[in-house]
Scaffold this motif. Structure first.
Motif, PDB file in Angstrom:
ATOM      1  N   GLU A 355       0.827  -1.205   0.000  1.00 40.10           N
ATOM      2  CA  GLU A 355       0.000   0.000   0.000  1.00 40.10           C
ATOM      3  C   GLU A 355       0.866   1.262   0.000  1.00 40.10           C
ATOM      4  OE1 GLU A 355      -3.934  -1.700   2.365  1.00 40.10           O
ATOM      5  OE2 GLU A 355      -2.280  -0.815   3.503  1.00 40.10           O
ATOM      6  N   TYR A 356       1.968   1.229   0.754  1.00 40.12           N
ATOM      7  CA  TYR A 356       2.859   2.391   0.798  1.00 40.12           C
ATOM      8  C   TYR A 356       3.432   2.672  -0.591  1.00 40.12           C
ATOM      9  CZ  TYR A 356       6.651   5.512   2.116  1.00 40.12           C
ATOM     10  OH  TYR A 356       7.492   6.596   2.202  1.00 40.12           O
ATOM     11  N   ILE A 357       3.878   1.625  -1.284  1.00 40.24           N
ATOM     12  CA  ILE A 357       4.439   1.801  -2.626  1.00 40.24           C
ATOM     13  C   ILE A 357       3.393   2.399  -3.558  1.00 40.24           C
ATOM     14  CG2 ILE A 357       5.331   0.565  -4.644  1.00 40.24           C
ATOM     15  CD1 ILE A 357       6.626  -1.420  -2.652  1.00 40.24           C
ATOM     16  N   LEU A 358       2.175   1.897  -3.505  1.00 37.88           N
ATOM     17  CA  LEU A 358       1.115   2.392  -4.383  1.00 37.88           C
ATOM     18  C   LEU A 358       0.722   3.825  -4.038  1.00 37.88           C
ATOM     19  CD1 LEU A 358      -1.111  -0.822  -4.527  1.00 37.88           C
ATOM     20  CD2 LEU A 358       0.192   0.166  -6.427  1.00 37.88           C
ATOM     21  N   SER A 359       0.785   4.183  -2.775  1.00 40.94           N
ATOM     22  CA  SER A 359       0.306   5.498  -2.329  1.00 40.94           C
ATOM     23  C   SER A 359       1.373   6.578  -2.330  1.00 40.94           C
ATOM     24  CB  SER A 359      -0.285   5.386  -0.918  1.00 40.94           C
ATOM     25  OG  SER A 359      -1.376   4.492  -0.882  1.00 40.94           O
ATOM     26  N   ASN A 360       2.662   6.194  -2.225  1.00 44.20           N
ATOM     27  CA  ASN A 360       3.705   7.194  -1.994  1.00 44.20           C
ATOM     28  C   ASN A 360       4.825   7.194  -3.023  1.00 44.20           C
ATOM     29  OD1 ASN A 360       2.976   8.297   0.886  1.00 44.20           O
ATOM     30  ND2 ASN A 360       2.777   6.072   1.017  1.00 44.20           N
ATOM     31  N   THR A 361       4.737   6.344  -4.022  1.00 41.69           N
ATOM     32  CA  THR A 361       5.767   6.315  -5.057  1.00 41.69           C
ATOM     33  C   THR A 361       5.084   6.263  -6.424  1.00 41.69           C
ATOM     34  OG1 THR A 361       6.016   3.904  -5.386  1.00 41.69           O
ATOM     35  CG2 THR A 361       7.132   4.859  -3.473  1.00 41.69           C
ATOM     36  N   SER A 362       5.892   6.303  -7.456  1.00 42.32           N
ATOM     37  CA  SER A 362       5.369   6.145  -8.813  1.00 42.32           C
ATOM     38  C   SER A 362       5.657   4.765  -9.383  1.00 42.32           C
ATOM     39  CB  SER A 362       5.987   7.210  -9.730  1.00 42.32           C
ATOM     40  OG  SER A 362       7.409   7.069  -9.767  1.00 42.32           O
ATOM     41  N   PHE A 363       6.194   3.852  -8.558  1.00 41.38           N
ATOM     42  CA  PHE A 363       6.547   2.517  -9.035  1.00 41.38           C
ATOM     43  C   PHE A 363       5.298   1.716  -9.398  1.00 41.38           C
ATOM     44  CE2 PHE A 363       9.891   2.966  -5.469  1.00 41.38           C
ATOM     45  CZ  PHE A 363      10.619   3.864  -6.227  1.00 41.38           C
ATOM     46  N   LYS A 364       5.417   0.909 -10.433  1.00 43.74           N
ATOM     47  CA  LYS A 364       4.365  -0.042 -10.763  1.00 43.74           C
ATOM     48  C   LYS A 364       4.445  -1.243  -9.830  1.00 43.74           C
ATOM     49  CE  LYS A 364       4.134   0.982 -15.731  1.00 43.74           C
ATOM     50  NZ  LYS A 364       4.289   0.402 -17.088  1.00 43.74           N
ATOM     51  N   VAL A 365       3.310  -1.842  -9.530  1.00 43.99           N
ATOM     52  CA  VAL A 365       3.258  -3.088  -8.772  1.00 43.99           C
ATOM     53  C   VAL A 365       2.515  -4.111  -9.624  1.00 43.99           C
ATOM     54  CG1 VAL A 365       2.410  -4.268  -6.710  1.00 43.99           C
ATOM     55  CG2 VAL A 365       3.283  -1.918  -6.544  1.00 43.99           C
ATOM     56  N   ALA A 366       3.190  -5.193  -9.958  1.00 47.29           N
ATOM     57  CA  ALA A 366       2.579  -6.284 -10.717  1.00 47.29           C
ATOM     58  C   ALA A 366       2.642  -7.548  -9.871  1.00 47.29           C
ATOM     59  CB  ALA A 366       3.295  -6.495 -12.049  1.00 47.29           C
ATOM     60  N   ILE A 367       1.541  -8.271  -9.829  1.00 46.04           N
ATOM     61  CA  ILE A 367       1.442  -9.487  -9.020  1.00 46.04           C
ATOM     62  C   ILE A 367       0.943 -10.610  -9.918  1.00 46.04           C
ATOM     63  CG2 ILE A 367       0.418 -10.546  -6.964  1.00 46.04           C
ATOM     64  CD1 ILE A 367      -0.178  -7.621  -6.018  1.00 46.04           C
ATOM     65  N   TYR A 368       1.642 -11.746  -9.900  1.00 40.76           N
ATOM     66  CA  TYR A 368       1.138 -12.894 -10.643  1.00 40.76           C
ATOM     67  C   TYR A 368       1.097 -14.110  -9.720  1.00 40.76           C
ATOM     68  CZ  TYR A 368       6.098 -14.232 -11.296  1.00 40.76           C
ATOM     69  OH  TYR A 368       7.423 -14.558 -11.100  1.00 40.76           O
ATOM     70  N   ASN A 369       0.198 -15.025 -10.036  1.00 40.30           N
ATOM     71  CA  ASN A 369       0.055 -16.208  -9.186  1.00 40.30           C
ATOM     72  C   ASN A 369      -0.240 -17.437 -10.022  1.00 40.30           C
ATOM     73  OD1 ASN A 369       0.010 -16.096  -6.048  1.00 40.30           O
ATOM     74  ND2 ASN A 369      -1.312 -17.825  -6.568  1.00 40.30           N
ATOM     75  N   GLY A 370       0.589 -18.469  -9.859  1.00 34.91           N
ATOM     76  CA  GLY A 370       0.302 -19.753 -10.490  1.00 34.91           C
ATOM     77  C   GLY A 370      -0.852 -20.430  -9.772  1.00 34.91           C
ATOM     78  N   ASN A 371      -1.841 -20.873 -10.518  1.00 40.18           N
ATOM     79  CA  ASN A 371      -3.073 -21.374  -9.911  1.00 40.18           C
ATOM     80  C   ASN A 371      -2.946 -22.753  -9.271  1.00 40.18           C
ATOM     81  OD1 ASN A 371      -4.477 -19.069 -10.567  1.00 40.18           O
ATOM     82  ND2 ASN A 371      -5.191 -19.847 -12.531  1.00 40.18           N
ATOM     83  N   LEU A 372      -1.767 -23.386  -9.402  1.00 41.46           N
ATOM     84  CA  LEU A 372      -1.574 -24.706  -8.800  1.00 41.46           C
ATOM     85  C   LEU A 372      -0.751 -24.658  -7.519  1.00 41.46           C
ATOM     86  CD1 LEU A 372      -0.879 -26.847 -12.011  1.00 41.46           C
ATOM     87  CD2 LEU A 372      -3.044 -26.477 -10.829  1.00 41.46           C
TER      88      LEU A 372
END
Length: 451
Positions: A355-372
């Motif tokens: 949340e801090y990164i999203l609210s206080n920086t300009s960095f992108k946040v990408a999240i991926y998850n293998g479904n297994l």
């Protein structure tokens, strides 16, 4: 006579004060060096592996020990303009110098054959064995392995500073920090620390793969997940849901060490009490013999043996890699000490850092998850992702879920906004680049080049 004595006492007092101040200066210097870990590079002078350009080094961190990093410049033209991918695993993962490098997307595989689809075709790769004590990174003593996440991230700051000192031309190269599994905690903490450092870098984004960000919360979906997959029945689900409820209670009460011990017993609970008999939590569809290893955290070593033709990773790193690099450190010798060091911090949720990164920086946040992946189930990940608190959350939740296809094959789905993206990856476990390299390459294109 009295005056003479007074002068002598005064002189002795001055000498004593001087000695005391000198001692305090030495003590303060020692504490500063120990605290801030003045870092120096030790470039390894071996011939290296293969015919690709590479730099392998140890960054000495004061009295803490030495961190190992291995850099492979991209084969693409204008290499310094290409992104740097910094790859991190963590406590329960296998060191990047081995697994990510030879097992997934480095220039060579475990047979020392050239990998045609290596990520160095498009990106600069920087593998760091972290935390200190894993892989070829060696703590001076076991009690020098930091317990706090921020201290471990500080080690990585020093490694990056040392890296850029040696490779000044890459200071403006776009930097993306990838954290797989527990490495996700290191990644978000490092990103935050990089917002206030005294060296030049160009951090653009943080990428979390099957990240252990809120492990106890994610665990609440495991019973549902395993029952829906047919691995347990209603009785087994009740066992796992009781286990997850107790783990969450401990975390909510800030009994993090006890919660960590319970979390590490997850494999035994699932197999011996919930009734799966033999299941690989890192890739639920693997068929295993009933021969669990107590030191095999969440079945990752069994998982890799099945995927990598029974490679003995430690033997390969010691007998093949170490001599080639000119390094004498025993590979991954302090693993158990590292696992023990993280008892007090592993289960602490790091959602606030995302949340801090999203609210206080300009960095992108990408999240991926293998479904297994049954440790970080996709429904469990969405429990915290869908409830992030930042200004763009409504836009993210309301964005359209879209398919990812490669060569007309459906690889998964994604939901994205300018700052936050989540990827569902089909037919992949904890290590998406290993299980689904095509999907991983497509994700990279979207994250880095927005195509």
């Amino acid at each position: 006579m009295q005056s003479s004595r007074n002068n002598i006492w005064l002189a002795l007092l001055v000498i004593a004060i001087g000695a005391l101040l000198a001692g305090l200066g030495v003590l303060l210097w020692w504490l500063i060096v120990d605290r801030h870990e003045i870092s120096t590079n030790i470039l390894l002078e071996g011939t290296g592996l293969g015919d690709v350009q590479q730099t392998a080094a140890l960054t000495r961190l004061g009295r803490a020990g030495e961190m190992f990093w291995w850099f492979f410049p991209t084969l693409a033209s204008a290499g310094v303009a290409r992104p740097i991918i910094l790859w991190l695993d963590g406590v329960t993962g296998l060191p990047p110098s081995a697994f990510a490098n030879f097992g997934m997307f480095g220039p060579l595989d475990f047979n020392r054959n050239k990998r045609n689809d290596s990520w160095i075709n498009e990106y600069n790769l920087l593998f760091v064995d972290a935390p200190i004590g894993t892989g070829f990174s060696k703590a001076r003593t076991d009690n020098r392995i930091p317990q706090a996440l921020e201290e471990n991230a500080n080690h990585l700051v020093h490694v990056l500073r040392a890296f850029y000192t040696h490779h000044e031309a890459y200071q403006r190269s776009p930097l993306y920090i990838f954290g797989q599994g527990h490495g996700a905690q290191l990644a978000v903490s490092l990103a935050i620390q990089l917002t206030d450092v005294d060296f030049s870098h160009n951090l653009q984004g943080v990428v979390l793969g099957n990240g252990i960000i809120s492990p106890a919360l994610a665990l609440t979906k495991l019973g549902f997940y395993l029952e829906e997959m047919g691995y347990i029945d209603a009785t087994g689900r009740a066992v796992i849901e009781g286990f997850s409820a107790e783990t969450n209670r401990l975390v909510n009460n800030e009994d993090y060490e006890e919660a960590y011990d319970k979390f590490l017993s997850l494999g035994r609970i699932v197999e011996e009490e919930a009734g799966t008999v033999a299941v690989n939590l890192r890739r639920i569809t693997d068929k295993l013999v009933r021969n669990p290893s107590a030191a095999d955290y969440f079945g990752q070593k069994n998982y890799l043996r099945s995927m990598l033709d029974d490679v003995d990773i430690n033997k390969f790193m010691m007998e093949t890699v170490a001599p080639s690099l000119g390094i004498s450190i025993t590979f991954d010798a302090q693993r158990d000490a590292v696992v023990n060091a993280f008892r007090s911090s592993f289960m602490v949720p790091t959602v606030d850092k995302v949340e801090y990164i999203l609210s206080n920086t300009s960095f992108k946040v990408a999240i991926y998850n293998g479904n297994l992946d049954a440790v970080s189930t996709t429904p469990g990940q969405l429990e915290w992702i869908d409830n992030l608190e930042w200004s763009g959350q409504d836009a993210f939740r309301n964005s359209e879920r879209q398919p990812i296809a490669v060569n007309s094959l459906l690889q998964g789905y994604f939901r994205e906004t300018e700052r936050l993206t989540f990827y569902w990856i089909n037919a992949a476990g904890q290590s998406v680049p290993l299980d689904s390299p095509e999907a991983a390459q497509r994700i990279l294109q979207k994250i880095i080049f927005n195509i």
